[in-house]
Enzyme design. Structure first.
Site, PDB file in Angstrom:
ATOM      1  N   TYR A   1       0.843  -1.193   0.000  1.00 53.79           N
ATOM      2  CA  TYR A   1       0.000   0.000   0.000  1.00 53.79           C
ATOM      3  C   TYR A   1       0.882   1.248   0.000  1.00 53.79           C
ATOM      4  O   TYR A   1       1.903   1.292   0.689  1.00 53.79           O
ATOM      5  CB  TYR A   1      -0.886   0.042   1.247  1.00 53.79           C
ATOM      6  CG  TYR A   1      -1.877  -1.090   1.368  1.00 53.79           C
ATOM      7  CD1 TYR A   1      -3.218  -0.913   1.046  1.00 53.79           C
ATOM      8  CD2 TYR A   1      -1.470  -2.343   1.826  1.00 53.79           C
ATOM      9  CE1 TYR A   1      -4.128  -1.955   1.176  1.00 53.79           C
ATOM     10  CE2 TYR A   1      -2.376  -3.380   1.954  1.00 53.79           C
ATOM     11  CZ  TYR A   1      -3.699  -3.187   1.633  1.00 53.79           C
ATOM     12  OH  TYR A   1      -4.600  -4.216   1.758  1.00 53.79           O
TER      13      TYR A   1
ATOM     14  N   HIS B   1      -6.076   1.832  -1.282  1.00 48.90           N
ATOM     15  CA  HIS B   1      -6.094   0.481  -1.802  1.00 48.90           C
ATOM     16  C   HIS B   1      -4.663   0.044  -2.106  1.00 48.90           C
ATOM     17  O   HIS B   1      -3.786   0.871  -2.340  1.00 48.90           O
ATOM     18  CB  HIS B   1      -6.941   0.390  -3.077  1.00 48.90           C
ATOM     19  CG  HIS B   1      -8.415   0.557  -2.839  1.00 48.90           C
ATOM     20  ND1 HIS B   1      -9.182  -0.415  -2.230  1.00 48.90           N
ATOM     21  CD2 HIS B   1      -9.257   1.572  -3.136  1.00 48.90           C
ATOM     22  CE1 HIS B   1     -10.439   0.000  -2.157  1.00 48.90           C
ATOM     23  NE2 HIS B   1     -10.511   1.207  -2.699  1.00 48.90           N
TER      24      HIS B   1
ATOM     25  N   LYS C   1      -4.364  -4.500  -9.816  1.00 49.45           N
ATOM     26  CA  LYS C   1      -3.120  -4.326  -9.087  1.00 49.45           C
ATOM     27  C   LYS C   1      -1.964  -4.776  -9.974  1.00 49.45           C
ATOM     28  O   LYS C   1      -2.133  -5.623 -10.839  1.00 49.45           O
ATOM     29  CB  LYS C   1      -3.114  -5.114  -7.778  1.00 49.45           C
ATOM     30  CG  LYS C   1      -4.251  -4.732  -6.829  1.00 49.45           C
ATOM     31  CD  LYS C   1      -4.195  -5.500  -5.549  1.00 49.45           C
ATOM     32  CE  LYS C   1      -5.450  -5.345  -4.706  1.00 49.45           C
ATOM     33  NZ  LYS C   1      -6.176  -4.123  -4.791  1.00 49.45           N
TER      34      LYS C   1
END
Length: 298
Positions: A235, A243, A274
């Site tokens: 993070y 997020h 991601k």
């Protein structure tokens, strides 16, 4: 199908939080799992950017798992980092705060349980006698010598019931304390807390720890990424506000990996929005980072 590889340079990491060098965290080890129970310890590790995972239920709402409470389970790398900084120490059961008070509470609880057992035994016996009276009176409703014989039999049955009745402890109704929990450990669980700490010297753990220490040193927050197929979720700030941007996977430079595994993890990272981050520690203490993204079909 193609994959896109980019060497990720992290020269300007986010700023680190101020740490309290004076506070030493007390770690309770339960079956090799490092746990934090005290509120001041939870505040201290949070100020150092260590997140962990809450495991306990809330006393007023125990039958839900949306919000959890103490204890806080630390990652092995988080515990090792605290020990390396001399900011953590094992907390044996005999040295925990409130030991005498806890023993007194245990004694009071056992005495209350015994009183409840005796009261419920009397009530259970009365209930059994009432059931016996109803059964006997419904089956013998005549008069004369038959009724006298029935009364004598009933008295005999009641006398035998008084002498032989035993209320099983397994049937004891126990009141659950949800508004305020007074007991923290049973004696068997407390025995686990006497350990000095687990041994974490394996090579795979060392590689994970090098990556964890390097990313944490750059100011990133890390949590477990087991449900995403990686080692850490990375993070840019506090997980309560941000997020995760990366799924970190720890690999050695000479480790061979199947191409299909690369494609699978890249696809997974794309689906959860991601970037997959391949992290490879080297001998001079540095960590090489490579991003892996799904770029489309060819």
């Amino acid at each position: 199908m193609s994959s896109h590889y980019v060497v990720l340079l992290m020269d300007d990491p986010p700023s680190r939080e101020e740490e309290d060098p004076c506070h030493v965290v007390g770690v309770s080890v339960c079956d090799s799992a490092p746990l934090l129970w005290r509120m001041e310890d939870l505040r201290s590790v949070r100020c150092q950017g260590l997140v962990g995972a809450l495991l306990g239920s809330l006393p007023r709402t125990p039958r839900q798992n949306g919000r959890l409470g103490r204890p806080l389970l630390l990652l092995p790398e988080e515990e090792r980092l605290l020990r390396e900084r001399h900011a953590a120490t094992a907390l044996p059961a005999g040295q925990q705060d409130g030991e005498a008070e806890l023993c007194e509470q245990v004694q009071q609880y056992e005495e209350e349980q015994q009183r409840n057992y005796e009261e419920q035994s009397v009530l259970a016996l009365e209930d059994r006698k009432s059931a016996l009276l109803r059964a006997m009176t419904s089956s013998h409703t005549g008069s004369g010598s038959g009724a006298v014989t029935a009364d004598e039999g009933l008295r005999g049955r009641l006398k035998d019931l008084d002498q032989s009745f035993t209320f099983p402890r397994s049937a004891l109704a126990v009141q659950l304390s949800t508004a305020r929990v007074g007991l923290t450990y049973c004696p068997e669980a407390r025995a686990f807390l006497q350990a000095d700490g687990p041994v974490r010297g394996q090579n795979s753990c060392n590689a994970r720890y090098q990556v964890f220490r390097d990313l944490r040193g750059r100011g990133y927050y890390l949590t477990s990424a087991g449900k995403f197929g990686g080692d850490f979720l990375v993070y840019p700030g506090d997980p309560l506000r941000f997020h995760a941007h990366f799924i970190a996977i720890c690999l050695s430079l000479d480790e061979s990996v199947c191409l299909l595994d690369f494609l699978a993890v890249a696809r997974l990272g794309s689906n959860v929005k991601k970037t997959v981050l391949l992290c490879s520690p080297v001998t001079d203490g540095r960590v090489l980072y490579t991003s892996l993204q799904w770029s489309g079909m060819v």
